[in-house]
Design an enzyme around this catalytic site. Structure first.
Site, mmCIF file in Angstrom:
data_model
loop_
_atom_site.group_PDB
_atom_site.id
_atom_site.type_symbol
_atom_site.label_atom_id
_atom_site.label_comp_id
_atom_site.label_asym_id
_atom_site.label_seq_id
_atom_site.Cartn_x
_atom_site.Cartn_y
_atom_site.Cartn_z
ATOM 1 N NE ARG A 33 -14.838 17.025 8.278
ATOM 2 C CZ ARG A 33 -16.088 16.613 8.424
ATOM 3 N NH1 ARG A 33 -16.951 16.763 7.418
ATOM 4 N NH2 ARG A 33 -16.487 16.030 9.539
ATOM 5 C CD GLU B 3 -24.032 15.955 6.226
ATOM 6 O OE1 GLU B 3 -23.973 15.678 5.011
ATOM 7 O OE2 GLU B 3 -23.233 15.514 7.066
ATOM 8 C CB SER C 200 -23.811 12.940 9.487
ATOM 9 O OG SER C 200 -23.923 11.832 8.662
ATOM 10 N NE ARG D 83 -18.510 21.732 0.169
ATOM 11 C CZ ARG D 83 -19.009 20.527 0.463
ATOM 12 N NH1 ARG D 83 -18.237 19.606 0.968
ATOM 13 N NH2 ARG D 83 -20.274 20.266 0.214
ATOM 14 N NE ARG E 153 -22.228 22.607 6.047
ATOM 15 C CZ ARG E 153 -22.166 21.559 5.223
ATOM 16 N NH1 ARG E 153 -23.067 20.579 5.325
ATOM 17 N NH2 ARG E 153 -21.226 21.487 4.298
#
Length: 413
Positions: free
Chosen positions: A255, A342, A345, A270, A381
């Site tokens: 990403r 998070e 999801s 991130r 994470r």
RNA sequence: GGCGAGGUGCCGGAGUGGUCGAACGGGGCGGUCUCGAAAAUCGCUGUGGGUCUUUGUGGCUCACCGGGGGUUCGAAUCCCUCCCUCGCCGCCA
């Protein structure tokens, strides 16, 4: 993609539902209705001409005047067709940029502030010392190397070294094995996909800036395994007795993180490249909401096995992703940040992606499938949470019991 | 990357300018036969769009034989181009 039939039949309802996600979408619906009207008029006209042409052609082999009439029709047709060929891609593009409609059970809200917490697992740990952020723990344990990563690849990349690399691998295997035990079929998908695939899952055309592309070959690096997994059955009609189809895959995710320049600049939270184990289900419309609960529980069970504190929230209408009708986020506890972040999801996209990808299901009648996806889990994470939640005063980290067979050690020091 | 072969309906496989949405075979569905099943036999069996509607597993119509473009009164069939699959050669983890 929404069914244009529904927009046509009851535009006000479509607008009302979509404006819960984003009020500016009402204009888009207006434009679509307008173009759709024009398109249908053009199609009817050109079809009539074509019917005339076809019947004249049948007698043209021995009728010269019929040939001339056909030639006249042809130039008219060409005009209509060139108009159509301009209009259709425009309509299509607009339609592709309309997000999915939120399910009625989704809490109304403008942003993540309005997300609804549903449940928590385990109290956040208490420390009799100042807990360190994961990047400090990782660097001092010698398992993260951010400096050399930025030399080689720039910011938001990391080298995991030694036991860090092993921990990541242990987590991947652990998650995959749990998913497989629950009946998910393991898949190792391509990491580069065609633009139409990303259009199918909803990343394109709206989120081009988020994607890494290989222009020369017209391929994109996947931002999540959801993309190649969901598209696996593109252009196919599945037998309903084979449903639900349940898939799991480990892949790196790529990403660009454009537009999040200031956020989470330190650590693993991130990154431009991160590991994730994903699950995808393809189901019937009747069972998709039940399956949404199932995939969420499946993802939660991984954190439970790892004994990591988390909570589950239902995203509000304003925070829902583009393709999703309903989403549960699972957020794990990060002591250094004093808040939940998070890690998964889980979304029901209903028939939104299936319509774009033409994934159909059949028993007596044929209709579009429902597709769901969830992270189970984001590996980086999860790794952060292990370091932070299980850190000891002496700088070592206890490895959760369930992971020890995979990692081979009880403690990281 | 080079050369060669090929891409047709759920599958196999015909079709080289009109009568082809497409022969034939298989599969699937339904009927006959049977106590039942098999066999035999008869019938049905694509998708998408437009439009009409006495909204009916409805009528009419258009498009679709890998994608796009062209020739022609007319294209699955001829031409161009791209993509993909298979085979051989080269390179390569």
């Amino acid at each position: 993609m929404l069914d244009i039939e529904l927009i046509r039949k009851d535009p006000e309802r479509a607008k009302r539902a979509l404006s819960k996600k984003d009020p500016s979408l009402e204009d888009l619906i207006e434009q679509i209705l307008e173009l759709d009207k024009d398109r249908r008029a053009l199609v009817s006209q050109s079809q009539e001409l074509r019917a005339k042409r076809n019947s004249l052609s049948k007698i043209a082999s021995n009728d010269l005047s019929a040939r001339e009439q056909v030639l006249a029709l042809k130039s008219e047709l060409e005009k209509l067709e060139s108009e159509l060929s301009k209009l259709e891609p425009r309509l299509r593009k607009l339609l592709l940029s309309v997000p999915n409609v939120p399910a009625s059970s989704v809490p109304y809200g403008k942003s993540e502030e309005d997300n609804l917490e549903l449940r928590r697992y385990k109290e956040p740990p208490r420390f009799d010392f100042e807990p360190k952020p994961h990047w400090e723990i990782g660097v001092s344990l010698g398992i993260f190397d951010f400096e050399r990563a930025s030399k080689v690849s720039g910011s938001r990349f990391v080298y995991l070294t030694g036991l860090g690399a092993r921990l990541e691998r242990a987590l991947i295997n652990f998650m995959l094995d749990l998913n497989i035990q629950k009946g998910y079929k393991e898949v190792l998908p391509p990491h580069l996909v065609k633009p139409e695939i990303l259009e199918g899952t909803g990343q394109l055309p709206k989120f081009e800036e988020e994607l890494y592309s290989c222009e020369r070959d017209n391929l994109y690096l996947i931002p999540t395994a959801e993309v190649p997994l969901t598209a696996l059955y593109m252009d196919e009609t599945l037998d309903e007795k084979d449903l639900p189809i349940a898939l799991t895959a480990y892949t790196p995710c790529y990403r660009r993180e454009a537009g999040s320049y200031g956020k989470d600049i330190r650590g693993l939270i991130r990154q431009h490249q991160f590991s994730k184990v994903e699950i995808v289900k393809i189901t019937t419309p009747e069972t998709s909401y039940e399956e949404l609960e199932n995939i969420t529980k499946d993802a939660e069970s991984i954190l439970q096995a790892l004994e990591i504190p988390y909570r589950v929230v239902a995203l509000s209408t304003g925070d829902l992703g583009f393709s999703s009708a309903k989403t549960y986020d699972i957020e794990l506890w990060l002591p250094s940040q004093g808040r939940y972040r998070e890690v998964s999801s889980c979304s029901n996209c209903e028939d939104f992606q299936a319509r774009r990808l033409r994934i159909k299901i059949k028993n007596h009648k044929t209709r579009f499938a429902h597709t769901l996806n969830g992270s189970a889990l984001a590996v980086g994470r999860t790794l952060c949470a292990i370091l932070e939640n299980f850190q000891q005063k002496d700088g070592s980290v206890i490895i959760p019991k369930a992971l020890q067979p995979y990692f081979g050690l009880e403690r990281l020091s």
